[in-house]
Design a protein around this motif. Structure first.
Motif, PDB file in Angstrom:
ATOM      1  N   LEU A 147      44.277  80.762  60.671  1.00 17.59           N
ATOM      2  CA  LEU A 147      44.115  80.077  59.384  1.00 17.59           C
ATOM      3  C   LEU A 147      44.060  81.081  58.235  1.00 17.59           C
ATOM      4  CD1 LEU A 147      41.447  77.298  60.080  1.00 17.59           C
ATOM      5  CD2 LEU A 147      43.823  76.962  59.398  1.00 17.59           C
ATOM      6  N   LEU A 148      43.299  82.155  58.425  1.00 17.14           N
ATOM      7  CA  LEU A 148      43.176  83.166  57.386  1.00 17.14           C
ATOM      8  C   LEU A 148      44.492  83.901  57.156  1.00 17.14           C
ATOM      9  CD1 LEU A 148      39.662  84.687  58.223  1.00 17.14           C
ATOM     10  CD2 LEU A 148      40.245  83.082  56.385  1.00 17.14           C
ATOM     11  N   LEU A 149      45.173  84.242  58.246  1.00 19.61           N
ATOM     12  CA  LEU A 149      46.440  84.963  58.127  1.00 19.61           C
ATOM     13  C   LEU A 149      47.509  84.119  57.451  1.00 19.61           C
ATOM     14  CD1 LEU A 149      46.639  86.792  61.569  1.00 19.61           C
ATOM     15  CD2 LEU A 149      46.425  87.855  59.310  1.00 19.61           C
ATOM     16  N   LEU A 150      47.525  82.820  57.741  1.00 17.24           N
ATOM     17  CA  LEU A 150      48.538  81.932  57.155  1.00 17.24           C
ATOM     18  C   LEU A 150      48.123  81.404  55.789  1.00 17.24           C
ATOM     19  CD1 LEU A 150      49.613  79.879  60.304  1.00 17.24           C
ATOM     20  CD2 LEU A 150      50.774  81.840  59.255  1.00 17.24           C
ATOM     21  N   LYS A 151      46.926  81.776  55.360  1.00 20.48           N
ATOM     22  CA  LYS A 151      46.403  81.365  54.055  1.00 20.48           C
ATOM     23  C   LYS A 151      46.501  79.849  53.869  1.00 20.48           C
ATOM     24  CE  LYS A 151      47.460  85.823  52.150  1.00 20.48           C
ATOM     25  NZ  LYS A 151      48.355  86.647  51.398  1.00 20.48           N
ATOM     26  N   MET A 152      45.965  79.141  54.855  1.00 15.65           N
ATOM     27  CA  MET A 152      45.960  77.681  54.815  1.00 15.65           C
ATOM     28  C   MET A 152      45.023  77.207  53.712  1.00 15.65           C
ATOM     29  SD  MET A 152      48.088  77.032  57.234  1.00 15.65           S
ATOM     30  CE  MET A 152      47.937  75.316  57.556  1.00 15.65           C
ATOM     31  N   PRO A 153      45.331  76.047  53.119  1.00 14.95           N
ATOM     32  CA  PRO A 153      44.464  75.541  52.045  1.00 14.95           C
ATOM     33  C   PRO A 153      43.066  75.221  52.577  1.00 14.95           C
ATOM     34  CG  PRO A 153      46.143  73.922  52.632  1.00 14.95           C
ATOM     35  CD  PRO A 153      46.450  75.169  53.398  1.00 14.95           C
ATOM     36  N   LEU A 177      36.351  82.235  71.903  1.00 12.39           N
ATOM     37  CA  LEU A 177      37.481  83.090  71.546  1.00 12.39           C
ATOM     38  C   LEU A 177      38.634  82.280  70.964  1.00 12.39           C
ATOM     39  CD1 LEU A 177      37.365  85.661  74.467  1.00 12.39           C
ATOM     40  CD2 LEU A 177      36.649  85.970  72.087  1.00 12.39           C
ATOM     41  N   SER A 178      38.857  81.064  71.459  1.00 12.59           N
ATOM     42  CA  SER A 178      39.888  80.199  70.874  1.00 12.59           C
ATOM     43  C   SER A 178      39.565  79.887  69.421  1.00 12.59           C
ATOM     44  CB  SER A 178      40.008  78.891  71.662  1.00 12.59           C
ATOM     45  OG  SER A 178      40.524  79.121  72.941  1.00 12.59           O
ATOM     46  N   GLY A 179      38.292  79.644  69.146  1.00  7.72           N
ATOM     47  CA  GLY A 179      37.866  79.398  67.766  1.00  7.72           C
ATOM     48  C   GLY A 179      38.132  80.600  66.878  1.00  7.72           C
ATOM     49  N   ILE A 180      37.833  81.786  67.398  1.00 11.23           N
ATOM     50  CA  ILE A 180      38.083  83.012  66.630  1.00 11.23           C
ATOM     51  C   ILE A 180      39.582  83.184  66.376  1.00 11.23           C
ATOM     52  CG2 ILE A 180      38.005  85.550  66.742  1.00 11.23           C
ATOM     53  CD1 ILE A 180      35.263  85.194  68.220  1.00 11.23           C
ATOM     54  N   PHE A 181      40.404  82.971  67.432  1.00  7.17           N
ATOM     55  CA  PHE A 181      41.858  83.106  67.266  1.00  7.17           C
ATOM     56  C   PHE A 181      42.396  82.076  66.277  1.00  7.17           C
ATOM     57  CE2 PHE A 181      41.882  84.825  71.846  1.00  7.17           C
ATOM     58  CZ  PHE A 181      41.718  86.126  71.409  1.00  7.17           C
ATOM     59  N   SER A 182      41.928  80.823  66.385  1.00  3.19           N
ATOM     60  CA  SER A 182      42.396  79.769  65.474  1.00  3.19           C
ATOM     61  C   SER A 182      41.989  80.055  64.039  1.00  3.19           C
ATOM     62  CB  SER A 182      41.838  78.408  65.901  1.00  3.19           C
ATOM     63  OG  SER A 182      42.350  78.036  67.146  1.00  3.19           O
TER      64      SER A 182
END
Length: 151
Positions: free
Chosen positions: A54-60, A45-50
């Protein structure tokens, strides 16, 4: 100065979050009758949240060139230590109590951090061992002993 206060506050909140997640997930481990299962669920679940963050913040995205330059051991060893540490928290919290567990764990973290900093391992800033740090560790060990001493 304000930046230092913000960093300190975030570090304190991170420590509080570790204590809270340890208490909650050790309870999960007791109810599942398996601290290792609780650790596995927590990491999934931590992996899913992390990843969602990443997707929400649109990280490179990471390039293949970057992946190839990272030593193989860095992909696995941090996760190995994390899995061990978290699993031990979930296993030990119901046995010795969260206060004792966190005091021992904090001692281990600080002693290891001082060693890592002294040698500048993992490309971290070098912070040489000093008499003040040694006295701090001695005081820490005495404090941990006092926290855990029962008549």
């Amino acid at each position: 100065m304000n930046n230092l206060l913000l960093i300190a506050a975030l570090a304190i909140l991170a420590g509080a979050a570790i204590a809270l997640q340890s208490a909650l997930n050790s309870q999960l481990g007791m109810l599942l009758n398996s601290p290792l299962m609780a650790s596995s669920i927590a990491f999934i679940l931590s992996g899913i949240f992390s990843f969602s963050t990443l997707l929400l913040l649109k990280m490179p995205s990471i390039t293949l060139t970057t992946v190839e330059t990272i030593p193989l051991y860095l992909w696995f060893t941090g996760s190995l230590f994390s899995a061990f540490g978290v699993s031990m928290f979930f296993y030990l919290a119901p046995k010795i109590g969260l206060g004792s567990l966190m005091s021992y764990a904090l001692g281990g973290q600080i002693i290891m951090a001082i060693i890592i900093s002294h040698f500048g391992w993992f490309n971290l800033p070098i912070k040489p061992l000093s008499i003040t740090k040694v006295l701090g560790v001695v005081t820490l060990v005495m404090s941990i002993t006092m926290i855990n001493y029962e008549r």
